[in-house]
Design an enzyme around this catalytic site. Structure first.
Site, short mmCIF file in Angstrom:
data_model
loop_
_atom_site.label_atom_id
_atom_site.label_comp_id
_atom_site.label_asym_id
_atom_site.label_seq_id
_atom_site.Cartn_x
_atom_site.Cartn_y
_atom_site.Cartn_z
N ILE A 224 0.84 -1.10 0.03
CA ILE A 224 0.07 -0.07 0.01
C ILE A 224 0.79 1.39 0.01
O ILE A 224 0.68 2.26 -0.57
CB ILE A 224 -0.97 -0.11 1.38
CG1 ILE A 224 -2.19 -1.04 0.88
CG2 ILE A 224 -1.55 1.41 1.50
CD1 ILE A 224 -2.91 -1.32 2.20
N ASP A 266 14.36 3.76 11.05
CA ASP A 266 13.65 2.88 11.92
C ASP A 266 12.90 3.78 13.02
O ASP A 266 13.36 4.37 13.78
CB ASP A 266 14.54 2.09 12.63
CG ASP A 266 13.72 1.03 13.71
OD1 ASP A 266 12.58 1.19 13.81
OD2 ASP A 266 14.41 0.21 14.26
N LYS A 300 -0.43 -13.95 16.77
CA LYS A 300 -0.65 -15.14 17.73
C LYS A 300 -1.80 -14.88 18.62
O LYS A 300 -2.03 -13.81 18.96
CB LYS A 300 0.41 -15.29 18.83
CG LYS A 300 1.96 -15.86 18.08
CD LYS A 300 1.64 -17.26 17.89
CE LYS A 300 3.05 -17.99 17.58
NZ LYS A 300 2.83 -19.41 17.11
N LEU A 302 -3.75 -14.55 21.96
CA LEU A 302 -3.41 -13.72 23.21
C LEU A 302 -2.63 -14.55 24.14
O LEU A 302 -1.54 -14.18 24.73
CB LEU A 302 -4.48 -12.87 23.88
CG LEU A 302 -4.16 -11.91 24.88
CD1 LEU A 302 -3.12 -10.76 24.45
CD2 LEU A 302 -5.46 -11.44 25.45
N TYR A 358 -2.60 -6.34 17.09
CA TYR A 358 -2.72 -5.49 15.90
C TYR A 358 -4.06 -4.79 15.87
O TYR A 358 -4.33 -3.74 15.62
CB TYR A 358 -2.74 -6.49 14.49
CG TYR A 358 -3.07 -5.80 13.27
CD1 TYR A 358 -1.94 -4.95 12.72
CD2 TYR A 358 -4.18 -5.98 12.53
CE1 TYR A 358 -2.10 -4.47 11.47
CE2 TYR A 358 -4.19 -5.16 11.49
CZ TYR A 358 -3.28 -4.41 10.75
OH TYR A 358 -3.35 -3.77 9.66
N LYS A 362 -4.57 -0.72 16.14
CA LYS A 362 -5.28 -0.05 14.90
C LYS A 362 -6.63 0.59 15.25
O LYS A 362 -7.05 1.56 14.93
CB LYS A 362 -5.85 -0.89 13.86
CG LYS A 362 -4.57 -1.56 13.05
CD LYS A 362 -3.81 -0.60 12.40
CE LYS A 362 -2.82 -0.91 11.44
NZ LYS A 362 -1.76 0.20 10.88
N THR A 393 -2.71 -8.17 -1.19
CA THR A 393 -1.22 -7.67 -1.16
C THR A 393 -0.64 -8.93 -1.03
O THR A 393 -0.98 -10.09 -0.86
CB THR A 393 -1.15 -6.82 0.06
OG1 THR A 393 -1.24 -7.26 1.24
CG2 THR A 393 -2.03 -5.52 -0.18
#
Length: 452
Positions: A224, A266, A300, A302, A358, A362, A393
């Site tokens: 993206i 970074d 993964k 939790l 993630y 977000k 993607t």
């Protein structure tokens, strides 16, 4: 990544099989090509009694070269329209909602493929009475249902236009109308966009709405981010493409291809915000738009996730955005009229198994928009986010086939989006002409059935 099913259904045999078995039927979407007309046919513009937005909207469309259909033509069963635009701002109670039926019912089959439906209304919080606020909130159900009913690549959106500074409505609203009517918004549907009273500056050339603008894109080396850099450069921006040193070769290729500059950095390094600010100050003196696209996944469940997976995702996807914003704003490198666009995800809205880190990051991006945009508005800076759904993607190519097919088909378009769909949406929010659009989270998901 190729969607073989979508390609198959475009063949004669594929169309016959889809019709016979009732299988998902992905339409061929109308996407933007430079030089295209805004819409491929006439637009029917309607209004509720007392609507305040139809007149300025009509002026915008006429100035953009759009043919406004004669209302009498709406009764011609053979007439086809590229878009239906309706000003519902005059609806002040639930009884008045009947005007929506009267306008849209006869036109339900009148749209061309990849047609557009836009409903214009008043933010419920600005309404003069509880009944008016109730009626204006009801518009969301209408537009989202139309997006799911009309099919054939048709999109439907609700645009709430503030009453503040109505004299400036034409300029404030123009970028949003242009984006939603055009092929740029091919994979955006069922969304609510709020246009406020911020500063909007129309470009000299709408084909290059970012001409003369310096735009920073993080995570620009691939996917993206690379598509975004290309779209922004196409629209006239001087792109500063940033990514980690390990992606240096890919980053250099992207920057060279678009005539931009590359920054290897970074973002999790303690001195990254300061180094970035110094680079922008010395090379450009400012940055007109900042696009926080950099992100990682470390999936993964939790119960099986180690602390490093949690910390790294939160740091890259959310905390680094906060740190960069703080330094750039503290040093006044984002001027009045500047824009910040953050990339969230549908996972931040709906959650996702195996992605608690993630999804948390977000959702935090959405929280950043909610909490910081009112503060930035006082400085004349807009802040918005986009939330992609299933986008084709390299990352989604690794998803198991069955799950990948579900992701592709569970939306109104019955297909995955492309990186360029996200890029076009971010591009619109980065335009100086979109300065009055702030505090929004726009999903680029083909109106996914997940989340909302």
């Amino acid at each position: 990544m190729t969607d073989r099913y979508a390609s198959f259904v475009q063949t004669g045999a594929g169309r016959a099989l889809v019709k016979r078995l009732g299988l998902p039927d992905p339409p061929r979407l109308r996407r933007h090509t430079p030089g295209d007309p805004l819409v491929p046919g006439p637009v029917l513009l309607g209004s509720s009694a007392g609507g305040r937005i139809a007149e300025p909207a009509g002026k915008i469309l006429t100035a953009a070269g759009v043919e406004l259909a004669d209302p009498v033509a709406a009764h011609d069963a053979d007439r086809r329209f590229a878009a239906l635009v309706y000003d519902a701002s005059g609806i002040t109670d639930s009884a008045g909602l009947r005007q929506l039926y009267d306008f849209f019912h006869p036109q339900a089959r009148s749209l061309l493929p990849s047609g557009r439906v836009i409903v214009l209304g008043t933010p419920p919080a600005e309404c003069g009475s509880p009944r008016e606020g109730t009626a204006q909130r009801a518009l969301e159900g209408l537009t989202r249902s139309i997006g799911k009913e009309f099919g054939r690549g048709v999109t439907a959106q609700l645009v709430y236009v503030t009453r503040e500074g109505d004299a400036g409505t034409p300029v404030s609203l123009e970028s949003t109308l242009r984006f939603l009517l055009s092929g740029r918004s091919a994979y955006v549907s069922g969304q609510v966009v709020r246009v406020g009273a911020g500063t909007a500056v129309a470009p000299a050339d709408w084909d290059r709405p970012l001409s003369g603008q310096v735009v920073l894109v993080t995570g620009a080396a691939r996917g993206i981010g690379a598509a975004l850099a290309k779209v922004l450069a196409r629209d006239g921006a001087q792109v500063v493409a940033l990514d980690i040193p390990a992606a240096g070769d890919e980053l250099a290729a992207v920057a060279n291809d678009i005539g931009g500059s590359a920054v290897q950095l970074d973002l999790t390094a303690p001195d990254a915000p300061t180094r970035l600010a110094e680079h922008l100050a010395s090379r450009h003196g400012r940055v007109d738009a900042v696009v926080h696209n950099a992100g990682i996944t470390r999936d993964k469940t939790l119960g099986r996730m180690d602390a490093d997976r949690w910390d790294s995702v939160i740091d890259v996807n959310l905390s680094s955005q906060e740190r960069i914003n703080d330094v750039l704003l503290e040093r006044d490198l984002i001027p009045a009229g500047g824009r910040i666009v953050s990339v969230s995800s549908i996972a931040g809205i709906a959650g996702n198994r195996g992605q608690t880190n993630y999804a948390t990051s977000k959702a935090g991006v959405i929280g950043l928009v909610d909490s910081l945009s009112p503060v930035l508005r006082e400085r004349g800076i807009s802040l918005n986010a986009v939330a992609p759904g299933f986008i084709e993607t390299r990352l989604t190519a690794r998803i198991p086939l069955a799950i990948r097919e579900v992701g592709r088909r569970m939306n109104s378009m019955a297909q995955g989006g492309l990186p360029v769909d996200v890029a076009e949406t971010i591009g619109w929010l980065s335009w100086p002409a979109s300065g009055a659009v702030s505090g929004n989270v726009v999903r680029v998901c083909g109106q996914s059935l997940l989340g909302a």
